[in-house]
Write an enzyme that holds these catalytic residues in place. Structure first.
Site, PDB file in Angstrom:
ATOM      1  CG  HIS A  86      -2.037  -0.743   1.312  1.00 55.85           C
ATOM      2  ND1 HIS A  86      -1.988  -2.084   1.573  1.00 55.85           N
ATOM      3  CD2 HIS A  86      -3.345  -0.439   1.128  1.00 55.85           C
ATOM      4  CE1 HIS A  86      -3.225  -2.563   1.564  1.00 55.85           C
ATOM      5  NE2 HIS A  86      -4.054  -1.583   1.292  1.00 55.85           N
TER       6      HIS A  86
ATOM      7  CE1 TYR B 233     -20.388  30.563   9.958  1.00 51.61           C
ATOM      8  CE2 TYR B 233     -20.843  29.626   7.785  1.00 51.61           C
ATOM      9  CZ  TYR B 233     -20.458  30.695   8.580  1.00 51.61           C
ATOM     10  OH  TYR B 233     -20.138  31.889   7.998  1.00 51.61           O
TER      11      TYR B 233
ATOM     12  CD  GLN C 293     -24.029  32.154   8.924  1.00 54.60           C
ATOM     13  OE1 GLN C 293     -24.031  33.352   8.629  1.00 54.60           O
ATOM     14  NE2 GLN C 293     -23.402  31.692   9.998  1.00 54.60           N
TER      15      GLN C 293
END
Length: 134
Positions: free
Chosen positions: A63, A126, A130
């Site tokens: 990987h 958030y 608003q």
């Protein structure tokens, strides 16, 4: 005063981070020793060319984990494919045993995830807040 956490272009301030994971074809354990060291150097070279900052890099035998801060100009798959194509071509040129053991170096599939400094929940709250502002 500029904040090193954010990047800027002509009309935007952004902070884009991607976590990329890629495996060799058939998940063979070929990313060891000199191959692994050279792969790291190639990834840093390509990152500089792409204007990408490598924030974290780990090469395991089967990987590659890459954490990058990327510019706004391209999609995540562009960066994944650029790293894949560049490293495959050069490593297979410089290490012939990779050409003999495998039809191609990298698997076609990969993982990409976005990462940031705030969670989905914080962003949702958030935006909802608003609505309540006058």
């Amino acid at each position: 005063m500029s904040n090193p956490r954010y990047r800027r272009n002509a009309g935007c301030v952004f902070n884009l981070h991607y976590h990329l994971v890629r495996c060799p074809k058939y998940r063979k354990h070929v990313l060891t020793g000199l191959v692994a060291e050279h792969l790291k150097a190639l990834l840093y070279q390509k990152a500089e060319e792409l204007d990408v900052e490598i924030k974290g890099l780990e090469v395991r035998p089967d990987h590659v984990y890459l954490f990058i801060a990327a510019p706004l100009t391209d999609a995540p798959q562009h960066f994944a494919n650029q790293f894949k194509g560049y490293t495959s071509r050069i490593l297979r040129q410089e290490f012939p045993h990779l050409r003999r053991r495998m039809p191609c170096l990298w698997s076609r599939s990969y993982y990409v995830g976005s990462a940031g400094h705030v969670s989905e929940d914080v962003i949702r709250k958030y935006i909802e807040a608003q609505r309540k502002k006058p």
